[in-house]
Design a protein around this motif. Structure first.
Motif, mmCIF file in Angstrom:
data_model
loop_
_atom_site.group_PDB
_atom_site.id
_atom_site.type_symbol
_atom_site.label_atom_id
_atom_site.label_comp_id
_atom_site.label_asym_id
_atom_site.label_seq_id
_atom_site.Cartn_x
_atom_site.Cartn_y
_atom_site.Cartn_z
ATOM 1 N N PHE A 178 0.836 -1.183 0.000
ATOM 2 C CA PHE A 178 0.000 0.000 0.000
ATOM 3 C C PHE A 178 0.877 1.241 0.000
ATOM 4 O O PHE A 178 1.813 1.339 0.794
ATOM 5 C CB PHE A 178 -0.877 0.011 1.258
ATOM 6 C CG PHE A 178 -1.809 -1.165 1.336
ATOM 7 C CD1 PHE A 178 -3.133 -1.044 0.936
ATOM 8 C CD2 PHE A 178 -1.371 -2.391 1.811
ATOM 9 C CE1 PHE A 178 -3.992 -2.130 1.002
ATOM 10 C CE2 PHE A 178 -2.218 -3.482 1.882
ATOM 11 C CZ PHE A 178 -3.539 -3.345 1.473
ATOM 12 N N CYS A 179 0.565 2.178 -0.883
ATOM 13 C CA CYS A 179 1.318 3.428 -0.989
ATOM 14 C C CYS A 179 0.356 4.587 -0.808
ATOM 15 O O CYS A 179 -0.640 4.690 -1.527
ATOM 16 C CB CYS A 179 1.986 3.538 -2.352
ATOM 17 S SG CYS A 179 3.103 2.182 -2.714
ATOM 18 N N PHE A 180 0.661 5.454 0.163
ATOM 19 C CA PHE A 180 -0.162 6.619 0.431
ATOM 20 C C PHE A 180 0.534 7.851 -0.112
ATOM 21 O O PHE A 180 1.739 8.029 0.072
ATOM 22 C CB PHE A 180 -0.368 6.785 1.947
ATOM 23 C CG PHE A 180 -1.225 5.717 2.549
ATOM 24 C CD1 PHE A 180 -2.567 5.945 2.797
ATOM 25 C CD2 PHE A 180 -0.694 4.480 2.874
ATOM 26 C CE1 PHE A 180 -3.362 4.966 3.346
ATOM 27 C CE2 PHE A 180 -1.478 3.485 3.427
ATOM 28 C CZ PHE A 180 -2.818 3.723 3.664
ATOM 29 N N GLU A 181 -0.218 8.707 -0.755
ATOM 30 C CA GLU A 181 0.322 9.964 -1.273
ATOM 31 C C GLU A 181 -0.731 11.053 -1.140
ATOM 32 O O GLU A 181 -1.849 10.897 -1.628
ATOM 33 C CB GLU A 181 0.741 9.806 -2.737
ATOM 34 C CG GLU A 181 1.341 11.041 -3.337
ATOM 35 C CD GLU A 181 2.526 11.577 -2.547
ATOM 36 O OE1 GLU A 181 2.408 12.693 -1.990
ATOM 37 O OE2 GLU A 181 3.561 10.893 -2.482
ATOM 38 N N THR A 182 -0.375 12.131 -0.461
ATOM 39 C CA THR A 182 -1.334 13.208 -0.210
ATOM 40 C C THR A 182 -1.511 14.128 -1.403
ATOM 41 O O THR A 182 -2.623 14.421 -1.813
ATOM 42 C CB THR A 182 -0.885 14.065 0.989
ATOM 43 O OG1 THR A 182 0.431 14.544 0.737
ATOM 44 C CG2 THR A 182 -0.912 13.283 2.270
ATOM 45 N N ASN A 183 -0.443 14.596 -1.956
ATOM 46 C CA ASN A 183 -0.453 15.603 -3.012
ATOM 47 C C ASN A 183 -0.978 14.998 -4.315
ATOM 48 O O ASN A 183 -0.523 13.935 -4.733
ATOM 49 C CB ASN A 183 0.982 16.130 -3.170
ATOM 50 C CG ASN A 183 1.120 17.141 -4.262
ATOM 51 O OD1 ASN A 183 1.195 16.774 -5.419
ATOM 52 N ND2 ASN A 183 1.162 18.413 -3.882
ATOM 53 N N SER A 184 -1.930 15.668 -4.968
ATOM 54 C CA SER A 184 -2.553 15.093 -6.171
ATOM 55 C C SER A 184 -1.550 14.900 -7.308
ATOM 56 O O SER A 184 -1.601 13.899 -8.024
ATOM 57 C CB SER A 184 -3.731 15.951 -6.631
ATOM 58 O OG SER A 184 -3.313 17.271 -6.902
#
Length: 155
Positions: free
Chosen positions: A6-12
């Motif tokens: 699982f990879c989380f990324e905030t910035n669109s």
């Protein structure tokens, strides 16, 4: 071999790049890309900047609005074997929001601690105070000031 990661990324902008790279790289296992940030509580916060210089902004409404989730909430019913974090200064809060899952599953942890002077000491202190039966190692992976990682390995 990793079955699912699982990879989380905030910035669109960074999220779109993550999705492109995950398709292009062809890693084994299933890669799940999540356009959310990790924090000590769920809700909406703001991210300022883009690329590798993006940062979660706690106060005010500067930057892009981003949904935040805790590790405990997201992985409530999902087992975790490894947590690697380089999340631009949000590591301490993300760990605070993940202590139940970390205690439950006892994953290997690789956490960047170079984003602030407080992180060098505070993240280790948080782990030692809350996680029993781990060995801790600090390694520096660069010729410059960044890329210092605290590893926590279950005994």
């Amino acid at each position: 071999d990793v079955e699912k990661w699982f990879c989380f990324e905030t910035n669109s902008e960074n999220y779109r790049q993550l999705v492109r790279n995950s398709k292009k790289n062809g890693f084994k296992g299933e890669q799940v890309c999540i356009n959310k940030g990790l924090w000590n509580e769920s809700g909406v916060m703001h991210v300022w900047g883009s690329g590798t210089s993006s940062k979660v902004v706690e106060a005010g409404s500067q930057g892009e609005a981003v949904e935040m989730v805790t590790i405990d909430e997201y992985f409530k019913d999902i087992p975790v074997g490894l947590i690697k974090m380089d999340i631009e200064g949000a590591e301490m809060n993300a760990l605070k929001g993940g202590m139940e899952v970390i205690k439950r599953d006892r994953p290997v942890l690789a956490v960047s601690i170079y984003h602030s002077i407080e992180d060098y000491y505070g993240i280790l202190e948080l782990m030692v105070r809350n996680l029993k039966g781990y060995r801790y190692l600090v390694r520096h992976h660069s010729m410059v000031f960044c890329e210092t990682v605290l590893y926590a390995i279950p005994k």
